[in-house]
Each structure stands twice: as structure tokens, then as C-alpha cells.
Design a protein around this motif. Sequence first.
Motif, PDB file in Angstrom:
ATOM      1  N   LEU A 161      -2.686 -33.417  96.514  1.00 54.87           N
ATOM      2  CA  LEU A 161      -2.029 -34.545  95.843  1.00 54.87           C
ATOM      3  C   LEU A 161      -0.510 -34.395  95.857  1.00 54.87           C
ATOM      4  O   LEU A 161       0.222 -35.381  95.964  1.00 54.87           O
ATOM      5  N   ALA A 180       0.776 -35.421  99.175  1.00 57.41           N
ATOM      6  CA  ALA A 180       0.762 -36.891  99.335  1.00 57.41           C
ATOM      7  C   ALA A 180       1.752 -37.589  98.398  1.00 57.41           C
ATOM      8  O   ALA A 180       1.972 -38.784  98.523  1.00 57.41           O
ATOM      9  N   GLY A 181       2.306 -36.839  97.427  1.00 57.89           N
ATOM     10  CA  GLY A 181       3.366 -37.416  96.600  1.00 57.89           C
ATOM     11  C   GLY A 181       2.905 -38.032  95.290  1.00 57.89           C
ATOM     12  O   GLY A 181       3.549 -38.958  94.776  1.00 57.89           O
ATOM     13  N   HIS A 182       1.803 -37.543  94.720  1.00 50.94           N
ATOM     14  CA  HIS A 182       1.345 -38.078  93.430  1.00 50.94           C
ATOM     15  C   HIS A 182       2.447 -37.896  92.381  1.00 50.94           C
ATOM     16  O   HIS A 182       2.939 -36.792  92.183  1.00 50.94           O
ATOM     17  N   PRO A 183       2.814 -39.013  91.693  1.00 53.83           N
ATOM     18  CA  PRO A 183       3.955 -38.931  90.773  1.00 53.83           C
ATOM     19  C   PRO A 183       3.740 -37.973  89.604  1.00 53.83           C
ATOM     20  O   PRO A 183       4.705 -37.560  88.967  1.00 53.83           O
ATOM     21  N   ARG A 184       2.484 -37.636  89.293  1.00 53.17           N
ATOM     22  CA  ARG A 184       2.258 -36.741  88.152  1.00 53.17           C
ATOM     23  C   ARG A 184       2.522 -35.271  88.512  1.00 53.17           C
ATOM     24  O   ARG A 184       2.625 -34.430  87.642  1.00 53.17           O
ATOM     25  N   LYS A 211       8.644 -41.283  98.461  1.00 54.68           N
ATOM     26  CA  LYS A 211       7.521 -41.920  97.778  1.00 54.68           C
ATOM     27  C   LYS A 211       6.241 -41.727  98.585  1.00 54.68           C
ATOM     28  O   LYS A 211       6.310 -41.525  99.800  1.00 54.68           O
ATOM     29  N   PRO A 212       5.089 -41.869  97.919  1.00 62.52           N
ATOM     30  CA  PRO A 212       3.819 -41.691  98.639  1.00 62.52           C
ATOM     31  C   PRO A 212       3.723 -42.589  99.878  1.00 62.52           C
ATOM     32  O   PRO A 212       3.287 -42.139 100.942  1.00 62.52           O
ATOM     33  N   GLU A 213       4.147 -43.853  99.710  1.00 62.11           N
ATOM     34  CA  GLU A 213       3.989 -44.771 100.839  1.00 62.11           C
ATOM     35  C   GLU A 213       4.913 -44.412 101.995  1.00 62.11           C
ATOM     36  O   GLU A 213       4.579 -44.620 103.161  1.00 62.11           O
ATOM     37  N   ALA A 260       3.235 -41.704 103.821  1.00 60.50           N
ATOM     38  CA  ALA A 260       2.105 -42.248 104.595  1.00 60.50           C
ATOM     39  C   ALA A 260       2.615 -42.876 105.888  1.00 60.50           C
ATOM     40  O   ALA A 260       2.022 -42.688 106.954  1.00 60.50           O
ATOM     41  N   PHE A 313      -1.881 -38.620 105.981  1.00 61.44           N
ATOM     42  CA  PHE A 313      -3.072 -39.258 105.422  1.00 61.44           C
ATOM     43  C   PHE A 313      -3.813 -38.260 104.552  1.00 61.44           C
ATOM     44  O   PHE A 313      -4.015 -37.111 104.939  1.00 61.44           O
ATOM     45  N   LEU A 314      -4.221 -38.707 103.361  1.00 61.66           N
ATOM     46  CA  LEU A 314      -5.034 -37.869 102.479  1.00 61.66           C
ATOM     47  C   LEU A 314      -6.397 -38.523 102.280  1.00 61.66           C
ATOM     48  O   LEU A 314      -6.475 -39.670 101.826  1.00 61.66           O
ATOM     49  N   PHE A 347      -9.346 -38.603  99.961  1.00 61.75           N
ATOM     50  CA  PHE A 347      -9.499 -38.199  98.564  1.00 61.75           C
ATOM     51  C   PHE A 347     -10.857 -37.550  98.300  1.00 61.75           C
ATOM     52  O   PHE A 347     -11.875 -37.977  98.836  1.00 61.75           O
ATOM     53  N   PHE A 387      -1.797 -44.866  92.876  1.00 63.70           N
ATOM     54  CA  PHE A 387      -1.401 -43.818  93.835  1.00 63.70           C
ATOM     55  C   PHE A 387      -2.293 -43.857  95.075  1.00 63.70           C
ATOM     56  O   PHE A 387      -1.829 -43.674  96.200  1.00 63.70           O
ATOM     57  N   ARG A 435      -0.995 -46.471  97.302  1.00 61.87           N
ATOM     58  CA  ARG A 435       0.318 -46.094  97.853  1.00 61.87           C
ATOM     59  C   ARG A 435       0.167 -44.995  98.897  1.00 61.87           C
ATOM     60  O   ARG A 435       0.881 -44.985  99.899  1.00 61.87           O
ATOM     61  N   SER A 436      -0.764 -44.099  98.676  1.00 60.66           N
ATOM     62  CA  SER A 436      -0.954 -43.001  99.640  1.00 60.66           C
ATOM     63  C   SER A 436      -1.423 -43.534 100.987  1.00 60.66           C
ATOM     64  O   SER A 436      -1.347 -42.860 101.999  1.00 60.66           O
ATOM     65  N   ARG A 437      -1.917 -44.785 100.985  1.00 54.12           N
ATOM     66  CA  ARG A 437      -2.344 -45.409 102.239  1.00 54.12           C
ATOM     67  C   ARG A 437      -1.151 -45.990 102.998  1.00 54.12           C
ATOM     68  O   ARG A 437      -1.258 -46.322 104.160  1.00 54.12           O
ATOM     69  N   GLY A 438      -0.046 -46.194 102.265  1.00 55.83           N
ATOM     70  CA  GLY A 438       1.141 -46.748 102.929  1.00 55.83           C
ATOM     71  C   GLY A 438       1.595 -48.069 102.344  1.00 55.83           C
ATOM     72  O   GLY A 438       2.465 -48.728 102.892  1.00 55.83           O
TER      73      GLY A 438
END
Lengths: 244, 473
Positions: free
Chosen positions: A47, A50-54, A73-75, A78, A83-84, A86, B416, B419-422
Motif C-alpha cells: 500500500l 501504491a501511495g495510500h494516504p494513510r 499521488k497514487p494516480e 499508476a 499496478f497493485l 489488492f 484509494f 486512484r491506484s488504478r490511475g
Amino acid sequence: MGGLEVDGLTVSVEGRRVLRGVSLSVRGGEVAVLMGPNGSGKTSLALTIAGHPRYAVEEGRILIDGEDVTGLKPEERALRGLFLAFQSPPAFEGVRVRTLLREVAARRGAPSDEQALAAALGRVGLPAGVLDRELYRGFSGGEKKRLEVAQALLFRPRVAVLDEPDSGLDVEGVKIVAGLARELAGAGAAVLLITHSARTAELVAPDRVLVMLGGRIVAEGGLELVKAVEEGGYGVLAGGGRAE
Amino acid sequence: MAVELSRELEALEVPQPGLRPRLEIRGRISRSLVEEISRAKGEPEWMLRLRLRSLELFEKLPTPNWLVGVEELDLEELAHYARPDVEKAHRWEEVPEELKRVYERLGLPELERKVLAGLSIQLESEVVFLSFRRYLEDKGVLILDMEEAVRRYPDLVKRYFMRVFPPSDHKFAALHGALWSGGAFVYVPPGVAVEAPVEAFFLVSSELLSQFEHSIIVADRGSRIHFIEGCAAPLFRKYSFHDGMVEIYVGEGARVKFTTLQNWSRNIINFNNKRALVERGGSVEWAEVALGSKVTYTYPSVILRGEGASASIYNFTFAKGPTWKDSGAKALHLAPNTRSEVLSKSVSLMGGTSVYRGLVRVARGARGALASVSCGSLVLDERSSAHTYPRNEVEEPTATVTHEASVWRLSEDALFYLRSRGLRAAEARKLAVLGYAGDVLEAVAGLASGLLIEYYAVLRRVLDLELEEGGYG
């Protein structure tokens, strides 16, 4: 250097430290397997990458294809090819699988036509009808895993972090997933595969095996590490730290 | 991107027509104020009496103690009647330039040309544009503004005016009865099907103004009509007040669809009173999209009086920012084999509160009545909330009443994931909202029948922009 590089990563969640100076690197074309007991920090690492803000990075860096993405940022990560998959993806009421795949594929420059979507589902043994279902609502554990991996195929990442894509899958499913992890690497991706299963590790024939304990990487080697863990448990590798 | 976006948002805002009123009546709500309005409108005696009866009720009835967000509402400081300084037009060519600009921004001329069988536009307290296709007249369909209907068809209007929604119902229904002005009167004769929709558009262009339009739709035996109601207002420094009413009378085997696309600016305190009476085998559909306003209280209701009468009520409520959106539905089953279906969805974000308040009542003797209520809320962040107050009163043992309610919060983890997808955060929220509300938006727009594609496109665009707009990172 292409691929994924994690350098001295120390991370906390709401003041609780979950990673302590984690470093690892996976080159494009390689599969690294990451193992470790529950709570050792594997998913936290995924996580954080992938950049999870928490997940607050206190120290260290994350690089994708040589670029420092730690502050992105996560996006943004990406769209740089990360790619993560989950471990337990959330459900979305009303959002069709097709809608998500299309939107994301369009953003990531991947094919988004019906045929491409159906083909990706087919590779993980899901029928095309899944496209009409609401995203992860009423999905079985196995269906969730398969759809996550199908996304990895569809979006053609440069770096793929697969967080237990095999748990809850039947024997056939595990084989498929291991094969596809290898296939992603074959297409040039750096693959970090998190798993509890020695069987999966063996099937994927990793280039490297890493073991995590208490938020640290405590061992790095080949399949012999997997055997050691299977026979003696994670205790044999302890000394590097304990989960808190 | 940002520049483009603000330009697009600007394009959605309603410009000020900049017209002075020809006549304005404001001040304390009293007998003399009501008489002055009635006199200004040149009304018959019976209507003045109805107004004064309503005024008495208004003075007697208590203010509901559960109203929230109306603290600033001070009825004493509002203009309760404002007649714009413009002649009523029947063709676009007759519309003054400053108004035409506003209509075009709202897309009304194009809709009138492409989609509608008739269009009425009300500015402040009076209808200033009214146009409908010739063939409607030939079929005996009446489309009038309410003033004209009162003057020309008193007997017809008396049969319906505040009959299904009496002024005694609550304080603001009484206020409406005392001060109403404008609105449309539509009568569809037996067996006549009005194929294209008829729209009434309501504009409030000044602050500290009340609008009390009253619309009545009468669909006689076996007839059919689709009525659309739109509303808009520019942004004010202060607020304005809307307390409108719609009464629908559905004759035997008739079908009425009533669609509201409410996009008031965020200064409007919006009360709405909507009720339909449905006779044997008739059906009504209320579709309510509440995008704008500061505060909204609206509960489309149906009284299913004849055997086999049916109703569908679709609500979509968008509560963004410091706003309170109280909406819901009421269905009263008074006859056997009546059916009602309620599908309601809300989205709350950036501190918005949405409320579903509903009632299903099945009277003894309404054998085999069927009622289903499904209401859901999507809450996009921690600052926002949703509440649900459904009530079922079932006196008939053979009735089937089902109810489901759900609240779904777009958690940080779910956001999240997308967002993790882009997807950017705004894109992720859009995907979640449009997915969540897709079914009700499509039901509202009658997409299955392709009826309101133009409206649906506008709706999607408004939501798109609303969810893109600042406030979120």
C-alpha cells in the motif's frame, strides 16, 4: 535501473510504525516473491508503494523505473506504470466492472474494447458476463483475486505488486496466477509477488525470495528460503525483528 | 484545464436578466397584502376567498418544529409578488434581448424546438412565455398559465385547485394558498395522448423574493401526458424563497409522468408540495432530480384511490456543500390491487446532508396492495451525512409492503482503490457517484424509452462539473 526500487523505507500509520528501513529492488523482467507471517508488514509495503494516504513515509524512497515517486499521488504512480493487485479490494455499488476497466484502460493507454476486456477475463478463467456485474459486489474470494490479476494483464504495468493473488484460489487458479505473474515479467514488468504459499512460490520460479518480519526484510535468497520457512516456520529467520 | 473548467461552470450559471419589476408587493403577510395581490391579478371573488381562508390557516398553523436550515428565512422581508416588466411572449421573436440571453443559456429555445410539445416560462411571479404546438389545441388540450385558467375556466379550476393538497395540510401549504401566483394549468381530454413532453420552467432572478407557482395537471380518462418542470436562479448575495405546489389528477386508465429537474442556485430555500390523485387503473410517475438549492423539502406523494391504480416515485438528491436536502415520497393505498414503487438515491458530499423521509400507508380494504420502497445514500466524505426516516402503516393484512434502505460511504480505502488504478480523486468520485445513481438517473430520464436523452446529457454534465469543482484535492 528499470523496475521497482525501495530504499530504506520507514513508514507509520496513525503514529504506529509498520515498516522499518525496508530496502529491496526488482528489475524489469524479474519476479520477486515476498513472504512473511501475518502482520509482518507485507500489505503495508504494498500500500505504501501504491501511495495510500494513510501510510506516512518517514524515511526512504520509492522509485519506479528510476524515478522517485515517493511524493506522488497514487494516480500519478499508476500512470507511471505501477499496478497493485489488492488483497481484499472494496466493493462498489452500481459501478459495473466494464465501466471501471474501460475508464482505467483509457487513462493508462491500454486497449479498452469489449474484446480486450473479455480476453483478459478469459485468461483468469472468468466469463465475459462478469463485465456486467457490480464491481466486487457479491464476488467470491476467488473471483476477486482473478479479477485483480485480470486487471494486471489488461493494464500492462511496468511494475506489478500482487498482494496475495493466490489466497483462496483452487489448485487450478493458483497455477493460472503463478503463470500470469511470470508472463507479466516476461513482458518486461518488475513483479513483486506477496504470498503465503510455498506452492505458489515454487510455481512462479522466482528470481528472488524476500522474507519480512516485524516490518523489516530479514532474509533474501532463493527457493531454499521458502523450504526453510515451510519446514521450520518464520522463527528460524527471526533475529531481524519482531512484529509489534 | 482549470481555466476551461471555470469557463464551463460559468456556462452553467444563470445570468441576471437585469429586469426591474413592474409591480412588487412586499412586507408583512396580512389580509391587506393578500387583497392587494388578488386585486393586482384581477381575480374573481371566489379566488380571493380561497386566499383569505388560506391566510387564516397560515396564521393558525404552527411552524413544523423539525425544519432545519431555514433560520434566515424571514417572511417579512420578502417580496411576495413581483410582476416583471415584460409582456407575455408566445414566440421567441417577441422575447426581449436580455431575457433571450438567459433562455439560451438554459437551452430552452432548443428544447422547445426539438423535444417539447409546449413550453411555459415563469419569471418571478408571472408566466412570461407560453408556446405550444397547434395540434394540442385541435385535440382539445388546454395549456394555460394559472391566472388565465382562473379567469377563463373558473368551473374547471374550482374542481381541482387545492383539492388534493388543501391549504389546511400544513403551514406552508396555507401560505402557498394565500400568496400563490403563476404556474401552469393543463387539461388533457379523454383518450388524448400528448406524445411529446410539455415543460414549465421557473426562474427566480432576484434575491429576497418568494415564488409560489401553482400547477395543476388533469389527465382525463385514458389520456396520457408527460410534464417536465425545470427551475433555476442566478447566485445571489442573500436568499430567495420558493414554495410551489403541483396537483395532479389522474383519471381512470390515464397516465401522467411528472419530471422535476431542480437546479436552483445555492441561495434558494426550496419548499415543494406535490401530490397526485389516481383513479381506477391510472398511473402516475414522479421523477425528481434535486441538484441545487440551499435547503429543500419535497416529498412527491400519491393517493391511489381507484382499484388497480399505480405509482412510481424516483428521487435523485445531490447534497453538496453546506446544504440540507430533505426529500422522500408518500404513497397512500386506498383501493385494492394498487401498486407503488419508490426508488430514491442521494449523494452527500463536502458537508452536505441528505434526508429520506417516506410514508407508505395501506388502508384496510386495499386488498392485494403492493408497495416497495428502496432508498439508498452515498456519502462521499466524513463531513457529510445521510439520514433515513421511513414509515409504514399497514392496516390491510393482504398487502405486501417491502422496504430496503442502505447507506454507503465511499471510504478512504475505496477511493484509494480507484486512484491506484490511475483515476484522479475527482474522476474516482464521479465514477462512484454515476455508478451508484445510474439506475435512478436512467429511470428519471426514461432512458429506456430514449425520451429525455437531451435532459440526461445536461444532467450528466452538471454532475460531472459539480464533482470536478474545487474543494477536493
